[in-house]
Design a protein around this motif. Sequence first.
Motif, PDB file in Angstrom:
ATOM      1  N   GLY A  47       4.735   9.743  42.008  1.00 24.09           N
ATOM      2  CA  GLY A  47       4.122   8.644  42.752  1.00 24.09           C
ATOM      3  C   GLY A  47       3.401   9.111  44.005  1.00 24.09           C
ATOM      4  N   LEU A  48       2.682  10.227  43.900  1.00 21.01           N
ATOM      5  CA  LEU A  48       2.028  10.783  45.095  1.00 21.01           C
ATOM      6  C   LEU A  48       0.881   9.913  45.592  1.00 21.01           C
ATOM      7  CD1 LEU A  48       1.892  14.590  44.142  1.00 21.01           C
ATOM      8  CD2 LEU A  48       3.562  13.390  45.558  1.00 21.01           C
ATOM      9  N   ALA A  49       0.322   9.088  44.699  1.00 23.61           N
ATOM     10  CA  ALA A  49      -0.820   8.260  45.107  1.00 23.61           C
ATOM     11  C   ALA A  49      -0.444   7.296  46.223  1.00 23.61           C
ATOM     12  CB  ALA A  49      -1.360   7.495  43.894  1.00 23.61           C
ATOM     13  N   GLN A  50       0.809   6.861  46.268  1.00 27.03           N
ATOM     14  CA  GLN A  50       1.217   5.915  47.313  1.00 27.03           C
ATOM     15  C   GLN A  50       1.229   6.562  48.699  1.00 27.03           C
ATOM     16  OE1 GLN A  50       5.340   4.691  46.921  1.00 27.03           O
ATOM     17  NE2 GLN A  50       5.897   6.653  45.972  1.00 27.03           N
ATOM     18  N   TYR A  51       1.265   7.895  48.727  1.00 21.48           N
ATOM     19  CA  TYR A  51       1.236   8.598  50.019  1.00 21.48           C
ATOM     20  C   TYR A  51      -0.191   8.971  50.438  1.00 21.48           C
ATOM     21  CZ  TYR A  51       6.166   9.166  48.819  1.00 21.48           C
ATOM     22  OH  TYR A  51       7.462   8.928  48.457  1.00 21.48           O
ATOM     23  N   THR A  52      -1.156   8.715  49.559  1.00 20.67           N
ATOM     24  CA  THR A  52      -2.549   9.075  49.862  1.00 20.67           C
ATOM     25  C   THR A  52      -3.464   7.858  49.805  1.00 20.67           C
ATOM     26  OG1 THR A  52      -2.978   9.602  47.534  1.00 20.67           O
ATOM     27  CG2 THR A  52      -2.214  11.395  48.959  1.00 20.67           C
ATOM     28  N   ALA A  53      -2.906   6.677  50.077  1.00 20.89           N
ATOM     29  CA  ALA A  53      -3.671   5.423  50.072  1.00 20.89           C
ATOM     30  C   ALA A  53      -4.343   5.193  48.718  1.00 20.89           C
ATOM     31  CB  ALA A  53      -4.711   5.411  51.191  1.00 20.89           C
ATOM     32  N   ASN A  54      -3.647   5.619  47.634  1.00 22.95           N
ATOM     33  CA  ASN A  54      -4.135   5.450  46.264  1.00 22.95           C
ATOM     34  C   ASN A  54      -5.461   6.147  45.991  1.00 22.95           C
ATOM     35  OD1 ASN A  54      -1.926   3.846  45.396  1.00 22.95           O
ATOM     36  ND2 ASN A  54      -2.851   2.025  46.327  1.00 22.95           N
ATOM     37  N   VAL A  55      -5.749   7.186  46.758  1.00 27.92           N
ATOM     38  CA  VAL A  55      -6.934   8.006  46.507  1.00 27.92           C
ATOM     39  C   VAL A  55      -6.517   9.104  45.539  1.00 27.92           C
ATOM     40  CG1 VAL A  55      -8.736   9.437  47.510  1.00 27.92           C
ATOM     41  CG2 VAL A  55      -7.835   7.473  48.785  1.00 27.92           C
ATOM     42  N   GLU A  56      -7.034   9.015  44.305  1.00 28.62           N
ATOM     43  CA  GLU A  56      -6.565   9.890  43.226  1.00 28.62           C
ATOM     44  C   GLU A  56      -6.811  11.365  43.528  1.00 28.62           C
ATOM     45  OE1 GLU A  56      -4.816  10.329  39.314  1.00 28.62           O
ATOM     46  OE2 GLU A  56      -4.939   8.652  40.723  1.00 28.62           O
ATOM     47  N   ILE A  57      -7.997  11.700  44.005  1.00 28.76           N
ATOM     48  CA  ILE A  57      -8.332  13.108  44.208  1.00 28.76           C
ATOM     49  C   ILE A  57      -7.487  13.726  45.313  1.00 28.76           C
ATOM     50  CG2 ILE A  57     -10.209  12.613  45.843  1.00 28.76           C
ATOM     51  CD1 ILE A  57     -11.703  15.017  44.582  1.00 28.76           C
ATOM     52  N   VAL A  58      -7.169  12.935  46.343  1.00 31.77           N
ATOM     53  CA  VAL A  58      -6.308  13.452  47.413  1.00 31.77           C
ATOM     54  C   VAL A  58      -4.899  13.678  46.877  1.00 31.77           C
ATOM     55  CG1 VAL A  58      -5.347  12.971  49.697  1.00 31.77           C
ATOM     56  CG2 VAL A  58      -7.696  12.310  49.183  1.00 31.77           C
ATOM     57  N   ALA A  59      -4.437  12.762  46.023  1.00 26.94           N
ATOM     58  CA  ALA A  59      -3.115  12.928  45.404  1.00 26.94           C
ATOM     59  C   ALA A  59      -3.082  14.172  44.532  1.00 26.94           C
ATOM     60  CB  ALA A  59      -2.759  11.683  44.596  1.00 26.94           C
ATOM     61  N   GLN A  60      -4.175  14.430  43.823  1.00 24.76           N
ATOM     62  CA  GLN A  60      -4.252  15.632  42.990  1.00 24.76           C
ATOM     63  C   GLN A  60      -4.229  16.894  43.839  1.00 24.76           C
ATOM     64  OE1 GLN A  60      -7.812  14.746  40.811  1.00 24.76           O
ATOM     65  NE2 GLN A  60      -6.738  13.706  39.155  1.00 24.76           N
ATOM     66  N   LEU A  61      -4.954  16.876  44.961  1.00 20.82           N
ATOM     67  CA  LEU A  61      -4.930  18.031  45.864  1.00 20.82           C
ATOM     68  C   LEU A  61      -3.535  18.243  46.439  1.00 20.82           C
ATOM     69  CD1 LEU A  61      -8.312  17.536  47.790  1.00 20.82           C
ATOM     70  CD2 LEU A  61      -7.786  19.243  46.035  1.00 20.82           C
ATOM     71  N   LEU A  62      -2.848  17.153  46.729  1.00 20.77           N
ATOM     72  CA  LEU A  62      -1.473  17.256  47.226  1.00 20.77           C
ATOM     73  C   LEU A  62      -0.570  17.859  46.157  1.00 20.77           C
ATOM     74  CD1 LEU A  62       0.658  16.700  49.381  1.00 20.77           C
ATOM     75  CD2 LEU A  62       0.865  14.357  48.473  1.00 20.77           C
ATOM     76  N   ALA A  63      -0.782  17.465  44.909  1.00 17.12           N
ATOM     77  CA  ALA A  63       0.014  18.011  43.808  1.00 17.12           C
ATOM     78  C   ALA A  63      -0.246  19.504  43.638  1.00 17.12           C
ATOM     79  CB  ALA A  63      -0.299  17.263  42.515  1.00 17.12           C
ATOM     80  N   VAL A  64      -1.513  19.905  43.752  1.00 12.98           N
ATOM     81  CA  VAL A  64      -1.846  21.330  43.658  1.00 12.98           C
ATOM     82  C   VAL A  64      -1.170  22.105  44.775  1.00 12.98           C
ATOM     83  CG1 VAL A  64      -3.712  23.012  43.849  1.00 12.98           C
ATOM     84  CG2 VAL A  64      -4.027  20.959  42.462  1.00 12.98           C
ATOM     85  N   THR A  65      -1.167  21.533  45.990  1.00  9.42           N
ATOM     86  CA  THR A  65      -0.503  22.184  47.123  1.00  9.42           C
ATOM     87  C   THR A  65       0.986  22.348  46.864  1.00  9.42           C
ATOM     88  OG1 THR A  65      -2.123  21.216  48.649  1.00  9.42           O
ATOM     89  CG2 THR A  65      -0.074  22.039  49.602  1.00  9.42           C
ATOM     90  N   ILE A  66       1.603  21.330  46.288  1.00  7.82           N
ATOM     91  CA  ILE A  66       3.039  21.396  45.988  1.00  7.82           C
ATOM     92  C   ILE A  66       3.308  22.476  44.940  1.00  7.82           C
ATOM     93  CG2 ILE A  66       4.969  20.140  44.965  1.00  7.82           C
ATOM     94  CD1 ILE A  66       3.837  17.594  46.194  1.00  7.82           C
ATOM     95  N   ILE A  67       2.454  22.537  43.910  1.00  4.81           N
ATOM     96  CA  ILE A  67       2.648  23.535  42.854  1.00  4.81           C
ATOM     97  C   ILE A  67       2.496  24.943  43.410  1.00  4.81           C
ATOM     98  CG2 ILE A  67       1.668  24.456  40.716  1.00  4.81           C
ATOM     99  CD1 ILE A  67       0.945  21.589  39.938  1.00  4.81           C
ATOM    100  N   VAL A  68       1.445  25.165  44.209  1.00  4.57           N
ATOM    101  CA  VAL A  68       1.218  26.498  44.785  1.00  4.57           C
ATOM    102  C   VAL A  68       2.367  26.882  45.705  1.00  4.57           C
ATOM    103  CG1 VAL A  68      -0.270  27.826  46.337  1.00  4.57           C
ATOM    104  CG2 VAL A  68      -1.291  26.366  44.587  1.00  4.57           C
TER     105      VAL A  68
END
Length: 216
Positions: A47-68
Amino acid sequence: MNVRAAVRQSFVAGLILIAPLVVTLYVLRFLVNWTLQFVNPLVHGAGLAQYTANVEIVAQLLAVTIIVTTVVVLGFLAQLSAGRHLFGNVGRLVNVVPLVSTIYGSVRQVANALVERRTAYESVVLVEYPREGVYMIGFVTGESPPAVTDVAGRNVYNVFIPNSPNPTAGRLVLLPETQVHETDMSVRRGMRLVVTTGMGDEREPASLPPLANVPQ
């Protein structure tokens, strides 16, 4: 006729200019789509989108940061004594499963060859395969069993010939030592040549050393 030749020449020049850009964009698109297969499940599952104001690309970048970050932390732990023991046990458990152990072992061996100086491969050699006069990069994995040596009547080496650019697949050939040509190339350098289809690492000499037969 001159006009047609000029148009054709201009078309070819434009094609040469545009084709690499198109191929590059296609490869980048493929890599992005492939990466999103791992990123999107994390975005939706956590549910990362709820932390990025439902901006999908920002949520994806956050997910990439978490994975790295996770990969970096696991790599750091793997260098510690307790981490080596823990991940070593995991590797041994994986090796129990026949098919999984083969895939895991192949990928692990290639990864070690790319980043570490110590690998399971003994040396990099050149072999004339699939026909005489055509040289392929091979990795010596050891001497063949006595049964093979008895049939050949001389020393025989196990040589793994990897596919390019996917070195986890390839073929094992058993070659007499007179057909194995030594090089002074490191295993890491040889593996990078295979993975990069010959472009290799610019920090090391790009030219192959002179061929020489293994001494008998």
